[in-house]
Enzyme design. Structure first.
Site, mmCIF file in Angstrom:
data_model
loop_
_atom_site.group_PDB
_atom_site.id
_atom_site.type_symbol
_atom_site.label_atom_id
_atom_site.label_comp_id
_atom_site.label_asym_id
_atom_site.label_seq_id
_atom_site.Cartn_x
_atom_site.Cartn_y
_atom_site.Cartn_z
ATOM 1 C CG ASP A 1 -1.920 1.134 1.230
ATOM 2 O OD1 ASP A 1 -2.107 1.758 0.172
ATOM 3 O OD2 ASP A 1 -2.513 1.394 2.287
ATOM 4 C CG ASP B 1 -4.211 4.901 -2.948
ATOM 5 O OD1 ASP B 1 -3.291 4.578 -2.178
ATOM 6 O OD2 ASP B 1 -5.388 4.536 -2.785
#
Length: 452
Positions: free
Chosen positions: A158, A336
Site C-alpha cells: 500500500d 494510490d
C-alpha cells in the site's frame, strides 16, 4: 483494533502482486481509426491459469536495488495461501473502494483523524487508509520472510500507508485476531528479534503512529527496519498476514531503506490476475533506471504527508483534448495503489463521460445498467472485437499517460468516477496504473508504458 507494537526482525522481501481485468490488442488493430484501440472481447474473461512468464525472477538483489515479484491477491499467479481465498464480489469491491476514496479525500482536506478512531470513522462512514485495513481494496501482495529462522508472511502492499505490520504471537482468539493462512510470526522464536522500548527515540520517530504503537511497554520492528507486531486486530484482511507500507513518511519501508536504496522505488501492476508484475527498491529495475519515463513533479501534501501527490492538468478522449478548466484540477492528484478506479473532480468526470459515451455510440454497443459507482457500462456479449476511444491523462511538466484498454474499462464499465468537488483532490487508481512502471523518488513520479 489496538495498534501494532514494533519489533526487530529480519526482513527478506520477495514480492507478489497483481492486476485485475485486462485486455489484449487485436492483431488487426491497424484498421482502427486514429484515437481508438481495438481489443479482443475474449480478454474480458479472466484466465484460471498463470499464463505468462514472470517479468523478473522471484527475487533479485544487488548493491543498489532489489527486484521483487508481484501478483494479484486473488489471481492464479498468487501464492496458494492467498489465491485460495474467495475473491470479493464486484459490488463489495466497489463499495470498499468508495469508502477508501472518501477517507483519502477527507484526510487530504484535513477533515479526517490521522489514525484509527472507531467512533469518528463510524460517524463518517469511512475507514482509515493510514492503516490499510477494513477496506478490502488492497489487491497487491508481497511475501516476506520475517525473523531468524525466516517465517513466510504474505502482506498487502500500500502506497497510502507508512507503517508495516504483521500479526504476532501471542494473539488472542477472535475477535482479537482475524484468520490468516500462514503461521503467526512468533517473536520469541526469532534470534534476531529485539523489543524497542516505548520511550526510546525509535518509537518516538514513528510520528503519527507513536501514540498508539506501544503494547506492554514495547514498541516494535527488522535488522535496521522497524516493523509492527499486531496482537489484537480485525478487519477485511482475512487470509493475508499484514501490510507493507510504501508511503512517504519515515516509518515506511521506502524511507527506512533510503540509505541502501536511495529512497527510490517503482512498481508495475499487471493488466490481469493471470500475469505478474514487480516491485523494485532502488534503481535499475527490469526496465532500467530512468530512460523512457514520462515524469512529473511530486507535490507536498500538508494535511496528509503519507500520500504521493502530482498535478493532473488535462484529459483527452479519442485524441481530442477535453475542455476542462485548469481550476478543476487545482487540488492535485493522489497516486494510490489501494484505490481501484480513478476519482476525478465532477466537471472533469462529466466531460470524460460525455466524450467516451459519444465515441462508443458510433460503434453501436448496447449499454448495460450502472454498476455501483460506475455509471457508463456496456454489454459486449457476441462481439469478437471491441473498439474503444483512447483515454490519455496529462500531468504537470507535460507528462502524458496514454491508457491501454485495461486502464479504461473494468467490470465492463468506464473505470472512472466523480468525487469531491472541482478544485479538490483527485485520485489515480490502480486500474489506470496497470502495465505502467510507476517510479517514485523524493521529487518526481514517472510513468513508463508496457512494462509488465
Amino acid at each position: 483494533m489496538s495498534s501494532p507494537a514494533v519489533r526487530r526482525v529480519v526482513l527478506l522481501s520477495s514480492l507478489l502482486c497483481a492486476g485485475a481485468l485486462g485486455f489484449l490488442p487485436c492483431s488487426h488493430a491497424a484498421a482502427v481509426a486514429p484515437g481508438y484501440v481495438a481489443v479482443s472481447a475474449a480478454s474480458f474473461v479472466p484466465s484460471s491459469t498463470c499464463s505468462s512468464p514472470d517479468p523478473v525472477p522471484p527475487q533479485r538483489r544487488n548493491g543498489t536495488s532489489a527486484v521483487l515479484r508481484l501478483t494479484h491477491r486473488h489471481g492464479p499467479c498468487a501464492p496458494s495461501r492467498a489465491s485460495s481465498l474467495a475473491a470479493p464480489s464486484v459490488a463489495d469491491t466497489l463499495r470498499a473502494d468508495q469508502r477508501r476514496a472518501e477517507y483519502i479525500l477527507r484526510r487530504v482536506s484535513g477533515r479526517a483523524p490521522q489514525l484509527w478512531d472507531s467512533k469518528a470513522a463510524a460517524a463518517a462512514a469511512t475507514v482509515p487508509a493510514s492503516w490499510g485495513y477494513d477496506i478490502g481494496t488492497l489487491n497487491y501482495v508481497v511475501t516476506a520472510s520475517l525473523g531468524t529462522p525466516g517465517v513466510a508472511q504474505t502482506m498487502e502492499v500500500d502506497t497510502g500507508s507508512d507503517l508495516s505490520w504483521v500479526q504476532c504471537k501471542p494473539c488472542s482468539a477472535a475477535p482479537s485476531c482475524y484468520s490468516q493462512k500462514d503461521p503467526l510470526f512468533d517473536p520469541a522464536q526469532s534470534s534476531s528479534y529485539a523489543a524497542v522500548p516505548c520511550g526510546g527515540p525509535v518509537c518516538a520517530g514513528l510520528g503519527i503512529y507513536a501514540a498508539s504503537a506501544c503494547s506492554a511497554a514495547q514498541c516494535g520492528a527488522v535488522q535496521g527496519f522497524f516493523f509492527g507486531c499486531g496482537h489484537a486486530q480485525s478487519g477485511l484482511f482475512n487470509g493475508v498476514d499484514g501490510l507493507l507500507g510504501l508511503g512517504r513518511e519515515q516509518p515506511s519501508l521506502v524511507e527506512q531503506t533510503a540509505g541502501t536504496y536511495g529512497g527510490v522505488f517503482s512498481y508495475c501492476l499487471p493488466t490481469k490476475p493471470s500475469t505478474a508484475g514487480y516491485l523494485t527498491l532502488g534503481v535499475g529495475g527490469p526496465s532500467g533506471a530512468a530512460p523512457g519515463f514520462s515524469t512529473t513533479q511530486l507535490l507536498p501534501s500538508p494535511n496528509a504527508p503519507t500520500y504521493y501527490v502530482v498535478m493532473l492538468t488535462g484529459i483527452s478522449v479519442g485524441g481530442q483534448q477535453l475542455s476542462v478548466p485548469a481550476s478543476a484540477f487545482a487540488g492535485g492528484t493522489v497516486v494510490d495503489t489501494g484505490t481501484v478506479v480513478t476519482r476525478l473532480p465532477p466537471t472533469a468526470y462529466a466531460a470524460l463521460r460525455s466524450a467516451f459515451r459519444s465515441g462508443m455510440a458510433s460503434y453501436g454497443y448496447p449499454t448495460a445498467p450502472s454498476n455501483g459507482i460506475l455509471d457508463t457500462c456496456y454489454n459486449f456479449a457476441g462481439y469478437g472485437t471491441v473498439t474503444l476511444p483512447n483515454v490519455a491523462l496529462t500531468f504537470g511538466s507535460g507528462a502524458t499517460v496514454t491508457l491501454g484498454a485495461d486502464g479504461i474499462l473494468s467490470f465492463g464499465c468506464l473505470a472512472f468516477a466523480p468525487s469531491g468537488s472541482d478544485g479538490g483532490m483527485a485520485i489515480l487508481g490502480n486500474v489506470q496504473q496497470r502495465s505502467f512502471e510507476v517510479r517514485i523518488d523524493g521529487t518526481s513520479v514517472g510513468f513508463k508504458p508496457s512494462s509488465c
